[in-house]
Design a protein around this motif. Structure first.
Motif, PDB file in Angstrom:
ATOM      1  N   TYR A  28       0.971  -1.132  -0.002  1.00  0.00           N
ATOM      2  CA  TYR A  28       0.011   0.005   0.151  1.00  0.00           C
ATOM      3  C   TYR A  28       0.989   1.468   0.191  1.00  0.00           C
ATOM      4  O   TYR A  28       0.692   2.179  -0.863  1.00  0.00           O
ATOM      5  CB  TYR A  28      -0.833   0.235   1.217  1.00  0.00           C
ATOM      6  N   ASP A  29       2.106   1.253   0.971  1.00  0.00           N
ATOM      7  CA  ASP A  29       2.669   2.612   0.959  1.00  0.00           C
ATOM      8  C   ASP A  29       3.395   2.745  -0.099  1.00  0.00           C
ATOM      9  O   ASP A  29       3.407   4.048  -0.491  1.00  0.00           O
ATOM     10  CB  ASP A  29       3.387   2.441   2.208  1.00  0.00           C
ATOM     11  N   PHE A  90      -2.672   8.883   1.666  1.00  0.00           N
ATOM     12  CA  PHE A  90      -2.383   7.643   2.503  1.00  0.00           C
ATOM     13  C   PHE A  90      -3.733   7.252   3.055  1.00  0.00           C
ATOM     14  O   PHE A  90      -4.127   6.189   3.288  1.00  0.00           O
ATOM     15  CB  PHE A  90      -1.578   8.061   3.636  1.00  0.00           C
ATOM     16  N   THR A  91      -4.713   8.327   3.170  1.00  0.00           N
ATOM     17  CA  THR A  91      -6.048   8.075   3.525  1.00  0.00           C
ATOM     18  C   THR A  91      -7.169   7.748   2.628  1.00  0.00           C
ATOM     19  O   THR A  91      -7.928   7.019   2.804  1.00  0.00           O
ATOM     20  CB  THR A  91      -6.740   9.079   4.457  1.00  0.00           C
ATOM     21  N   ASN A  92      -6.865   8.217   1.189  1.00  0.00           N
ATOM     22  CA  ASN A  92      -7.903   8.014   0.193  1.00  0.00           C
ATOM     23  C   ASN A  92      -7.324   7.648  -1.038  1.00  0.00           C
ATOM     24  O   ASN A  92      -8.080   7.698  -2.150  1.00  0.00           O
ATOM     25  CB  ASN A  92      -8.885   9.424   0.163  1.00  0.00           C
ATOM     26  N   ASN A 126      -5.075   4.772  11.472  1.00  0.00           N
ATOM     27  CA  ASN A 126      -5.935   5.390  11.044  1.00  0.00           C
ATOM     28  C   ASN A 126      -7.166   4.739  10.354  1.00  0.00           C
ATOM     29  O   ASN A 126      -7.145   4.023   9.436  1.00  0.00           O
ATOM     30  CB  ASN A 126      -5.493   6.575   9.940  1.00  0.00           C
ATOM     31  N   THR A 129      -7.811   5.040   6.658  1.00  0.00           N
ATOM     32  CA  THR A 129      -6.588   4.616   5.933  1.00  0.00           C
ATOM     33  C   THR A 129      -6.887   3.061   5.867  1.00  0.00           C
ATOM     34  O   THR A 129      -6.734   2.578   4.873  1.00  0.00           O
ATOM     35  CB  THR A 129      -5.377   4.834   6.569  1.00  0.00           C
ATOM     36  N   ASN A 132      -9.562   1.866   3.735  1.00  0.00           N
ATOM     37  CA  ASN A 132      -9.350   2.157   2.229  1.00  0.00           C
ATOM     38  C   ASN A 132      -8.219   1.049   1.786  1.00  0.00           C
ATOM     39  O   ASN A 132      -8.447   0.485   0.451  1.00  0.00           O
ATOM     40  CB  ASN A 132      -8.342   3.465   1.920  1.00  0.00           C
ATOM     41  N   LYS A 133      -7.581   0.415   2.774  1.00  0.00           N
ATOM     42  CA  LYS A 133      -6.594  -0.644   2.055  1.00  0.00           C
ATOM     43  C   LYS A 133      -7.756  -1.788   2.165  1.00  0.00           C
ATOM     44  O   LYS A 133      -7.404  -2.781   1.152  1.00  0.00           O
ATOM     45  CB  LYS A 133      -5.766  -1.092   3.457  1.00  0.00           C
TER      46      LYS A 133
END
Length: 202
Positions: A28-29, A90-92, A126, A129, A132-133
């Motif tokens: 993800y990152d 990172f959140t969306n 979060n 986040t 979203n993942k």
């Protein structure tokens, strides 16, 4: 990686952390850094996105994501205002590629479902986040069996408030479940709640 046959057959439910337990957090990152690099290149024309991506990958392998924006800023001279853009991504972020479960984790989840046990994700970080993942993970049809909770909507680990809530809401006893995590903090989290803990090493 643990095999289903090694688990206590009397357990009714299995609860999993997400990052580095079911999916690699870096998958993800690193996609977020890819999107960010292309965003900055589009607006500023410099630095080349691939240069920033290569830098982020190398630094991530050593230091993880802590301090990443500052390192990128110092290396490439980008404006401080872009830190907010990175945080928002990172959140969306809409990822170019779906996140994939570890092969062994997928097989374990499938065995749990086949054996008619309950399946939960209880993940820290979060909540936006983490959701979203989850929504961008390829669950191979398992998503309809999952029930998701977020630790940080209660109290951060090692407080077990979220785990107690999950048990109470789903009418589960402490002896009914196993919590799967990755580190000493996760083990402490389970211990505080009085539930069995299992390290799940991909």
């Amino acid at each position: 990686m643990i095999n289903y046959n090694e688990l206590d057959a009397h357990k009714k439910a299995f609860i999993f952390e997400l990052d580095d337990v079911l999916i690699p957090e870096k998958d993800y990152d690193l996609q977020v850094y890819y999107l960010f690099a292309n965003f900055v290149e589009y607006l500023e024309t410099f630095p080349p996105a691939q240069d920033m991506v290569d830098f982020a990958k190398k630094r991530y392998e050593i230091h993880g994501k802590d301090g990443m924006f500052k390192a990128i800023q110092e290396t490439f001279g980008i404006a401080l205002k872009y830190e907010e853009n990175l945080n928002l991504l990172f959140t969306n972020a809409r990822l170019p590629l779906k996140l994939l479960l570890y092969k062994e984790a997928l097989e374990l989840l499938q065995e749990i479902v086949v054996n008619r046990k309950e399946l939960y994700i209880l993940t820290s970080g979060n909540p936006v986040t983490q959701l979203n993942k989850i929504t961008q993970t390829e669950w191979n049809g398992l998503e309809k069996y999952l029930k998701v909770y977020f630790v940080d909507e209660f109290e951060i680990k090692p407080s077990s408030a979220s785990l107690h809530f999950l048990l109470e809401e789903n009418k589960l006893a402490k002896t009914d479940v196993i919590y799967f995590g990755k580190n000493a903090l996760d083990q402490q989290f389970a211990s505080h709640a009085g539930v069995a803990y299992q390290a799940l090493v991909p």
